[in-house]
Design a protein around this motif. Sequence first.
Motif, short mmCIF file in Angstrom:
data_model
loop_
_atom_site.label_atom_id
_atom_site.label_comp_id
_atom_site.label_asym_id
_atom_site.label_seq_id
_atom_site.Cartn_x
_atom_site.Cartn_y
_atom_site.Cartn_z
N GLU A 1 0.86 -1.18 0.00
CA GLU A 1 0.00 0.00 0.00
C GLU A 1 0.90 1.23 0.00
O GLU A 1 1.75 1.38 0.88
N GLU B 1 0.43 5.39 -0.40
CA GLU B 1 -0.47 6.55 -0.53
C GLU B 1 -1.89 6.14 -0.94
O GLU B 1 -2.44 6.65 -1.91
N LYS B 2 -2.44 5.21 -0.19
CA LYS B 2 -3.82 4.73 -0.37
C LYS B 2 -4.06 3.99 -1.68
O LYS B 2 -5.20 3.84 -2.11
N HIS B 3 -3.01 3.54 -2.32
CA HIS B 3 -3.13 2.73 -3.54
C HIS B 3 -2.37 1.43 -3.34
O HIS B 3 -1.29 1.42 -2.75
N THR B 4 -2.94 0.36 -3.86
CA THR B 4 -2.27 -0.94 -3.78
C THR B 4 -1.47 -1.16 -5.05
O THR B 4 -1.99 -1.03 -6.16
N TRP B 5 -0.20 -1.47 -4.87
CA TRP B 5 0.69 -1.77 -5.98
C TRP B 5 1.02 -3.26 -5.93
O TRP B 5 1.43 -3.78 -4.89
N ARG C 1 -0.57 -1.00 -10.55
CA ARG C 1 -1.82 -0.94 -9.81
C ARG C 1 -2.86 -1.78 -10.55
O ARG C 1 -2.76 -1.99 -11.75
N THR D 1 -5.84 -1.06 -11.42
CA THR D 1 -6.48 -0.31 -12.50
C THR D 1 -5.63 -0.31 -13.77
O THR D 1 -6.16 -0.37 -14.88
N HIS D 2 -4.31 -0.27 -13.62
CA HIS D 2 -3.41 -0.34 -14.79
C HIS D 2 -3.49 -1.71 -15.44
O HIS D 2 -3.56 -1.81 -16.67
#
Length: 164
Positions: free
Chosen positions: A54, A56-60, A83, A85-86
């Motif tokens: 995690e 900055e509030k995004h899961t990589w 991510r 979404t990518h």
Amino acid sequence: FSLMQLDVVNYSSYISAYGYKPKYEDVRQEPSLPQQQPELPRPIFQATVQQHVEIEKHTWYFIECSWLRDDSPRRLDWMTPRRLTHIRRYLHDPVKEAFGDEYNKHFGKIGFAQRMGPGGTTERLKKWLSALAVTINSRNAPPRVVALTLHFLETPRLSANIHL
């Protein structure tokens, strides 16, 4: 990450640098040669997800990749962070579109990860990437899918100095 961003004239020339030899632009990989002729070395591609973080509030998700030829003990390994979404927008959706009605034939009941990354997302990504690799390695993926996959995952370019 789209195919429009590939800096190549055609998919065949891009993927041939990695050992993929399609007959035509929009057909599946060239089938194995008849048995009386020697088998050409085949590329073997793998991709999986073992971990995520995690930031900055995004899961990589860290996509671990490898490429080798079946006639060489040396392997090219690399990792690509993405991510969800990518992965969905720039890999899954174009792959699904390229396969059209044949998508379920190759991916069957393997569902892609759900939006918003609920529990089980890493496992779903792992299964979907494995099915994609199997489809590529079995030469059932169109050249544009192979090119998109290698490009999206930032496969290192093979130079004339690298003999795998």
